[in-house]
Enzyme design. Structure first.
Site, PDB file in Angstrom:
ATOM      1  N   LYS A   1      49.801  38.217  28.726  1.00 14.72           N
ATOM      2  CA  LYS A   1      50.455  39.521  28.514  1.00 14.72           C
ATOM      3  C   LYS A   1      51.920  39.308  28.868  1.00 14.72           C
ATOM      4  O   LYS A   1      52.287  38.243  29.401  1.00 14.72           O
ATOM      5  CB  LYS A   1      49.826  40.617  29.377  1.00 14.72           C
ATOM      6  CG  LYS A   1      50.005  40.395  30.889  1.00 14.72           C
ATOM      7  CD  LYS A   1      49.450  41.574  31.672  1.00 14.72           C
ATOM      8  CE  LYS A   1      49.665  41.367  33.158  1.00 14.72           C
ATOM      9  NZ  LYS A   1      49.157  42.471  33.979  1.00 14.72           N
TER      10      LYS A   1
ATOM     11  N   CYS B   1      41.393  37.318  35.012  1.00 12.43           N
ATOM     12  CA  CYS B   1      40.457  38.227  35.684  1.00 12.43           C
ATOM     13  C   CYS B   1      39.444  38.883  34.752  1.00 12.43           C
ATOM     14  O   CYS B   1      38.243  38.767  34.968  1.00 12.43           O
ATOM     15  CB  CYS B   1      41.239  39.303  36.428  1.00 12.43           C
ATOM     16  SG  CYS B   1      42.395  38.605  37.599  1.00 12.43           S
TER      17      CYS B   1
HETATM   18  C1  UGA Z   1      43.518  42.972  35.789  1.00 16.49           C
HETATM   19  C2  UGA Z   1      43.339  44.423  36.253  1.00 16.49           C
HETATM   20  O1  UGA Z   1      44.122  45.292  35.436  1.00 16.49           O
HETATM   21  C3  UGA Z   1      43.768  44.588  37.718  1.00 16.49           C
HETATM   22  O2  UGA Z   1      43.518  45.915  38.163  1.00 16.49           O
HETATM   23  C4  UGA Z   1      42.950  43.607  38.567  1.00 16.49           C
HETATM   24  O3  UGA Z   1      43.312  43.682  39.943  1.00 16.49           O
HETATM   25  C5  UGA Z   1      43.213  42.204  38.062  1.00 16.49           C
HETATM   26  O4  UGA Z   1      42.817  42.111  36.682  1.00 16.49           O
HETATM   27  C6  UGA Z   1      42.389  41.267  38.915  1.00 16.49           C
HETATM   28  O5  UGA Z   1      41.163  41.370  38.893  1.00 16.49           O
HETATM   29  O6  UGA Z   1      42.962  40.502  39.699  1.00 16.49           O
HETATM   30  P1  UGA Z   1      45.618  41.509  35.000  1.00 16.49           P
HETATM   31  O7  UGA Z   1      44.677  40.358  34.859  1.00 16.49           O
HETATM   32  O8  UGA Z   1      46.941  41.301  35.647  1.00 16.49           O
HETATM   33  O9  UGA Z   1      44.918  42.709  35.827  1.00 16.49           O
HETATM   34  O10 UGA Z   1      45.868  42.019  33.525  1.00 16.49           O
HETATM   35  P2  UGA Z   1      45.813  43.415  32.757  1.00 16.49           P
HETATM   36  O11 UGA Z   1      47.092  44.117  32.863  1.00 16.49           O
HETATM   37  O12 UGA Z   1      44.589  44.151  33.133  1.00 16.49           O
HETATM   38  O13 UGA Z   1      45.656  42.891  31.246  1.00 16.49           O
HETATM   39  C7  UGA Z   1      44.490  42.190  30.851  1.00 16.49           C
HETATM   40  C8  UGA Z   1      44.513  41.914  29.365  1.00 16.49           C
HETATM   41  O14 UGA Z   1      44.395  43.123  28.635  1.00 16.49           O
HETATM   42  C9  UGA Z   1      45.793  41.251  28.872  1.00 16.49           C
HETATM   43  O15 UGA Z   1      45.472  40.254  27.912  1.00 16.49           O
HETATM   44  C10 UGA Z   1      46.560  42.392  28.234  1.00 16.49           C
HETATM   45  O16 UGA Z   1      47.456  41.998  27.230  1.00 16.49           O
HETATM   46  C11 UGA Z   1      45.416  43.215  27.656  1.00 16.49           C
HETATM   47  N1  UGA Z   1      45.772  44.637  27.438  1.00 16.49           N
HETATM   48  C12 UGA Z   1      46.066  45.446  28.484  1.00 16.49           C
HETATM   49  C13 UGA Z   1      45.767  45.136  26.145  1.00 16.49           C
HETATM   50  O17 UGA Z   1      45.489  44.403  25.148  1.00 16.49           O
HETATM   51  N2  UGA Z   1      46.082  46.455  25.935  1.00 16.49           N
HETATM   52  C14 UGA Z   1      46.376  47.293  26.987  1.00 16.49           C
HETATM   53  O18 UGA Z   1      46.627  48.508  26.733  1.00 16.49           O
HETATM   54  C15 UGA Z   1      46.369  46.778  28.278  1.00 16.49           C
END
Ligand code: UGA
Length: 458
Positions: free
Chosen positions: A328, A268
């Protein structure tokens, strides 16, 4: 227009169709079924369909399987291969098909268009078609033009669930956003989620569509910012862990989504930031901040790979063990995973890569993992490795058996690109250790981070 509608649609329980049983469609379907709506899911992949009918989800999500089985057992959840069949009987049709990234970075609406062409002639008069997939501004109007029927309304209802907590996020969303150019259908769609008690925002379709992109781009901005600050910590000797604690205690900033890492990924954030950048350019709007957010993330992949390479002797063949392949922890999804970005950079530098991930069965060949030697155990993957690098924050990586690792590796070097391990333990075991923006060398006399609540201080 912001409003709190009376969340009782004319028919309290509706006939709902959900087209597409992927990461958005399936959680949406099982949640709506659990609220009492009758839901028919259209899934055109025969293997996935057969598994769903047997109560087996094709994706790994906590609590998904019991909800799926409950829906099937209570006859509120049905499956069909045909979008047309599902839609012909429905009051509300949710489009949850993929909107992948096109070659120019924009969202590819091929699947949305194909479904519309299929279902438009059979929709009931008064049917509401809902864009749940992430689609660019203007798509609701484009879909309405494609349907070309005055008795059918198109609504935008973006999804905000996260992989790994999809069911919890669907049952307890922080907000419901509904975009529609008419009030009544917007209230019907909002009413479908009345059981969540979430705040509802009803607005026009363009705003609703843009909210989704703005949210993901904001999250990406937060991450690129903290990754850049982590780099600055490395350059200045500051500690990003303490820094982030200091930032997060400001309620205007908030403590969430501030963990530095190897770069952000997934299906996403990368796709949606690119698509928003394309939208901005196409609208004649300069958005250099967004382009910098994306460029900062690419630089973070480079920096992480360089950190690993800095511990290798370029003159001799090297072997790196990668711990974690998913984008993740908590998901089996490797789409646009930072781990794969970093592995490809290591391979481009002629490094042999082995790997272990708890969701990857080493005996199964997957096309995205070509060229990586897979193991079903992290220490087997680390055998004869010069460096172990943690690229996904699985909890099992947080406390490695350092002595065992030291015994199997060729060289005692460890890169923690998720800051899950303890630098002091690594140092005690004699490892050369790098993480992201943290103070690696600890002075035992130094008071480690202490945050005391107001109650404790009183
Ligand atoms: C993301 C959004 O958080 C959701 O709200 C949204 O609905 C979704 O995309 C979507 O558009 O469908 P998601 O793709 O499940 O959700 O993943 P995230 O939890 O946002 O993580 C994204 C990336 O950021 C991952 O690689 C994760 O490891 C990284 N991340 C996240 C970090 O490096 N540090 C953090 O503190 C949080």
């Amino acid at each position: 227009m912001t409003s709190t509608p009376p969340l009782t649609p004319p028919n309290r329980f509706c006939n709902v169709a959900v087209v597409g049983a992927g990461y958005v469609g399936l959680p949406t379907a099982v949640t709506l079924a659990s609220f009492g709506h009758t839901v028919t899911v259209a899934e055109n992949d025969p293997t996935r369909l057969a598994r769903l009918r047997a109560g087996q989800p094709a994706i790994q999500e906590p609590d998904l399987e019991p909800l799926l089985r409950r829906g099937i057992a209570s006859s509120t959840l049905h499956f069909t291969p045909s979008a047309r069949t599902a839609a012909s009987d429905a009051d509300v049709i949710f489009l949850c098909v993929p909107t992948p990234q096109d070659l120019d970075g924009s969202a590819d609406l091929r699947f949305v268009q194909a479904v519309i062409a299929d279902i438009a002639p059979v929709l009931r008069p008064g049917a509401i078609v809902v864009n749940k997939s992430t689609v660019p501004v203007g798509t609701a109007h484009r879909v309405a033009d494609l349907i070309n029927r005055r008795d059918v309304v198109v609504v935008s209802n973006p999804e905000f669930l996260r992989e790994g907590s999809a069911i919890s996020d669907s049952l307890h969303p922080e907000r419901i956003v509904v975009g529609c150019d008419y009030a009544a259908p917007a209230y019907v769609v909002a009413g479908l989620f009345a059981a969540t008690n979430a705040p509802v925002l009803i607005t026009d379709t363009a705003t609703s569509e843009l909210i989704k992109y703005a949210a993901n781009a904001f999250l990406a901005t937060k991450l690129s910012y903290v990754n850049a600050i982590a780099g600055l910590c490395e350059a200045t000797g500051a500690d990003v862990g303490d820094l982030v604690t200091g930032l997060g205690l400001d309620s205007r900033i908030g403590a969430k989504f501030l963990n530095p890492g190897p770069g952000w990924g997934g299906s996403c954030l990368p796709k949606d930031t690119s698509a928003l950048s394309v939208t901005a350019r196409a609208s004649g709007f300069e958005f250099p901040l967004l382009d910098a957010v994306i460029a900062t993330n690419d630089a973070q992949f480079d920096r992480t790979a360089s950190k690993v390479l800095s511990l290798l002797d370029p003159a001799t063949p090297s072997r790196v063990a990668v711990w974690g392949l998913t984008f993740k922890a908590g998901t089996d999804d490797r789409r646009d995973s930072p781990a794969l970005e970093i592995i490809s950079r290591l391979q481009a530098s002629h490094v042999t890569v082995t790997s272990y991930d708890p969701t990857v069965d080493a005996s199964l060949a997957a096309s995205d993992l070509a060229g990586i030697t897979l193991f079903n155990d992290p220490y087997e993957a680390a055998e004869d490795a010069d460096v172990v690098v943690v690229l996904t924050e699985w909890s099992e990586f947080a406390r490695p058996d350092w002595d065992r690792l030291a015994n199997v590796m060729r060289q005692k070097s460890f890169v923690d690109a998720r800051n899950v391990t303890d630098p002091a333990q690594a140092a005690a075991a004699g490892f050369t250790y790098l993480s992201v923006g943290r103070r690696e060398v600890l002075n035992p006399d130094f008071l480690t981070t202490t945050t005391r609540s107001k109650e404790e201080q009183a």
